[in-house]
Design an enzyme around this catalytic site. Structure first.
Site, PDB file in Angstrom:
ATOM      1  N   VAL A   1       9.605   4.909 -31.437  1.00  0.00           N
ATOM      2  CA  VAL A   1       8.433   4.422 -32.159  1.00  0.00           C
ATOM      3  C   VAL A   1       7.551   5.603 -32.545  1.00  0.00           C
ATOM      4  O   VAL A   1       7.651   6.690 -31.972  1.00  0.00           O
ATOM      5  CB  VAL A   1       7.635   3.391 -31.318  1.00  0.00           C
ATOM      6  CG1 VAL A   1       8.452   2.149 -31.068  1.00  0.00           C
ATOM      7  CG2 VAL A   1       7.186   3.986 -29.996  1.00  0.00           C
ATOM      8  N   CYS A   2       6.692   5.365 -33.534  1.00  0.00           N
ATOM      9  CA  CYS A   2       5.810   6.413 -34.041  1.00  0.00           C
ATOM     10  C   CYS A   2       4.957   6.975 -32.902  1.00  0.00           C
ATOM     11  O   CYS A   2       4.519   6.224 -32.045  1.00  0.00           O
ATOM     12  CB  CYS A   2       4.900   5.848 -35.118  1.00  0.00           C
ATOM     13  SG  CYS A   2       5.800   5.240 -36.556  1.00  0.00           S
ATOM     14  N   PRO A   3       4.759   8.266 -32.878  1.00  0.00           N
ATOM     15  CA  PRO A   3       5.104   9.282 -33.869  1.00  0.00           C
ATOM     16  C   PRO A   3       6.407  10.029 -33.570  1.00  0.00           C
ATOM     17  O   PRO A   3       6.724  11.005 -34.229  1.00  0.00           O
ATOM     18  CB  PRO A   3       3.921  10.246 -33.796  1.00  0.00           C
ATOM     19  CG  PRO A   3       3.582  10.269 -32.333  1.00  0.00           C
ATOM     20  CD  PRO A   3       3.816   8.831 -31.870  1.00  0.00           C
TER      21      PRO A   3
END
Length: 91
Positions: free
Chosen positions: A24-26
């Site tokens: 998942v981001c980042p």
């Protein structure tokens, strides 16, 4: 190295694969930036993503790292983005 057919682009040779499945981001953006820094001009990378938000943000990272998005393929919840290193400039 492997070859892949990208719609509207044609057949390309992939020099490296960046597997960001499940990230998942980042994290995917950081992995893509790191890979882009290490590519030589003309080399192509395949990025495997499962997070739709990353599919939207990764192209912006590519622009900042001297890379060009060649295209992508969507396969059952997985996105494969292909980019080529164009220059050695990192912004």
């Amino acid at each position: 190295m492997s070859e892949v057919e990208i719609p509207k682009v044609g057949r390309i040779t992939v020099d490296t694969v960046v597997d960001c499945s499940g990230m998942v981001c980042p994290r995917p953006q950081l992995e893509v930036k790191k890979a882009a820094i290490h590519l030589k001009p003309g080399e192509v990378a395949e990025v495997i993503l499962t997070n739709p938000a990353s599919v939207e943000t990764v192209p912006k990272i590519l622009q900042k790292t001297g890379c060009t998005l060649l295209g992508y393929i969507k396969e059952q919840g997985t996105f494969k983005l292909y980019f080529r290193k164009e220059s050695i400039t990192i912004r």
